[in-house]
Write a protein that holds these residues in place. Structure first.
Motif, PDB file in Angstrom:
ATOM      1  N   GLU A   6       9.144   1.490   6.363  1.00 52.67           N
ATOM      2  CA  GLU A   6       7.837   1.720   5.757  1.00 52.67           C
ATOM      3  C   GLU A   6       7.824   3.079   5.086  1.00 52.67           C
ATOM      4  OE1 GLU A   6       4.872  -0.100   5.865  1.00 52.67           O
ATOM      5  OE2 GLU A   6       5.883  -1.817   6.756  1.00 52.67           O
ATOM      6  N   GLN A   7       7.295   3.137   3.878  1.00 52.95           N
ATOM      7  CA  GLN A   7       7.123   4.404   3.198  1.00 52.95           C
ATOM      8  C   GLN A   7       5.663   4.807   3.329  1.00 52.95           C
ATOM      9  OE1 GLN A   7       8.434   3.960  -0.806  1.00 52.95           O
ATOM     10  NE2 GLN A   7      10.566   3.630  -0.237  1.00 52.95           N
ATOM     11  N   THR A   8       5.410   6.018   3.802  1.00 54.90           N
ATOM     12  CA  THR A   8       4.039   6.436   4.078  1.00 54.90           C
ATOM     13  C   THR A   8       3.592   7.580   3.177  1.00 54.90           C
ATOM     14  OG1 THR A   8       4.826   7.925   5.800  1.00 54.90           O
ATOM     15  CG2 THR A   8       4.150   5.722   6.487  1.00 54.90           C
ATOM     16  N   ASP A  15      -0.748   6.865 -10.091  1.00 51.99           N
ATOM     17  CA  ASP A  15      -1.418   5.775  -9.377  1.00 51.99           C
ATOM     18  C   ASP A  15      -2.915   6.032  -9.286  1.00 51.99           C
ATOM     19  OD1 ASP A  15       0.928   4.421  -9.022  1.00 51.99           O
ATOM     20  OD2 ASP A  15       1.213   5.036  -6.926  1.00 51.99           O
ATOM     21  N   GLY A  65       1.180   1.964  -6.710  1.00 48.78           N
ATOM     22  CA  GLY A  65       1.829   1.890  -5.396  1.00 48.78           C
ATOM     23  C   GLY A  65       1.059   1.013  -4.419  1.00 48.78           C
ATOM     24  N   PRO A  66      -0.265   1.240  -4.251  1.00 45.39           N
ATOM     25  CA  PRO A  66      -1.027   0.365  -3.362  1.00 45.39           C
ATOM     26  C   PRO A  66      -1.033  -1.094  -3.835  1.00 45.39           C
ATOM     27  CG  PRO A  66      -2.255   2.382  -3.772  1.00 45.39           C
ATOM     28  CD  PRO A  66      -1.064   2.404  -4.678  1.00 45.39           C
ATOM     29  N   ARG A  68       1.417  -2.630  -5.430  1.00 38.88           N
ATOM     30  CA  ARG A  68       2.714  -3.220  -5.055  1.00 38.88           C
ATOM     31  C   ARG A  68       2.744  -3.555  -3.569  1.00 38.88           C
ATOM     32  NH1 ARG A  68       4.290   0.244  -9.147  1.00 38.88           N
ATOM     33  NH2 ARG A  68       4.459   2.062  -7.792  1.00 38.88           N
ATOM     34  N   ARG A  69       2.139  -2.686  -2.754  1.00 39.34           N
ATOM     35  CA  ARG A  69       2.108  -2.968  -1.314  1.00 39.34           C
ATOM     36  C   ARG A  69       1.273  -4.215  -1.031  1.00 39.34           C
ATOM     37  NH1 ARG A  69       1.966   2.708  -1.075  1.00 39.34           N
ATOM     38  NH2 ARG A  69      -0.292   2.777  -0.784  1.00 39.34           N
ATOM     39  N   ASN A  72       3.346  -7.202  -2.015  1.00 46.37           N
ATOM     40  CA  ASN A  72       4.381  -7.407  -1.014  1.00 46.37           C
ATOM     41  C   ASN A  72       3.799  -8.045   0.242  1.00 46.37           C
ATOM     42  OD1 ASN A  72       6.924  -7.295   0.164  1.00 46.37           O
ATOM     43  ND2 ASN A  72       6.568  -5.254   0.997  1.00 46.37           N
ATOM     44  N   TYR A  73       2.626  -7.585   0.645  1.00 48.28           N
ATOM     45  CA  TYR A  73       1.959  -8.156   1.822  1.00 48.28           C
ATOM     46  C   TYR A  73       1.633  -9.629   1.599  1.00 48.28           C
ATOM     47  CZ  TYR A  73      -1.695  -9.107   5.219  1.00 48.28           C
ATOM     48  OH  TYR A  73      -2.454  -9.681   6.205  1.00 48.28           O
ATOM     49  N   GLU A  76       4.862 -11.674   1.768  1.00 50.50           N
ATOM     50  CA  GLU A  76       5.329 -11.830   3.149  1.00 50.50           C
ATOM     51  C   GLU A  76       4.424 -12.769   3.939  1.00 50.50           C
ATOM     52  OE1 GLU A  76       5.987  -8.105   5.061  1.00 50.50           O
ATOM     53  OE2 GLU A  76       7.418  -7.431   3.558  1.00 50.50           O
TER      54      GLU A  76
END
Length: 129
Positions: A6-8, A15, A65-66, A68-69, A72-73, A76
């Motif tokens: 995880e990248q935090t 962004d 960035g958010p 893309r997260r 990705n979520y 998944e």
């Protein structure tokens, strides 16, 4: 479960700018939709404009960035949903019937307890005093 690290780190300035632009577009589209409702603009034209503005704002937000997260979520989550074993129609009907029967029995039982307590309190305890 995903084994990637995880990248935090926080959002970059780019962004934040993109998210701000997406929010401004979204607010502008909602204001325009409302403002044009008082004029002579037909409802379908207003609705198409609202949907186009919403898609543009979401597209801009998706490349941050958010965003893309979130993508990705969702990917998944869809992958995990393929692993779920759903019940058959028969299992669903039987389980639903059992739940309905238990609900009816418990509601009758609670109603009987309520009736007994009401009669005890109103008839016996209040008449003693």
């Amino acid at each position: 479960m995903n084994t990637k690290a995880e990248q935090t780190k926080g959002a970059s300035a780019g962004d934040i700018g993109k998210l701000t632009l997406a929010a401004v577009i979204l607010v502008a589209v909602i204001v325009a939709y409302t403002w044009l409702g008082n004029g002579n603009v037909p409802q379908p034209v207003r609705l198409i404009g609202l949907l186009v503005g919403l898609v543009v704002a979401l597209a801009i937000g998706a490349f941050t960035g958010p965003g893309r997260r979130v993508r990705n979520y969702i990917a998944e989550s869809q992958f995990e949903m393929r692993k779920v074993v759903w019940p058959t129609r028969e299992e669903t009907i039987k389980t639903t019937a059992i739940i309905i029967a238990v609900t009816i029995v418990l509601s009758l039982l609670l109603g009987l307890i309520d009736l007994i307590l009401k009669s005890v309190i109103l008839d016996w305890l209040l008449k003693l005093g």
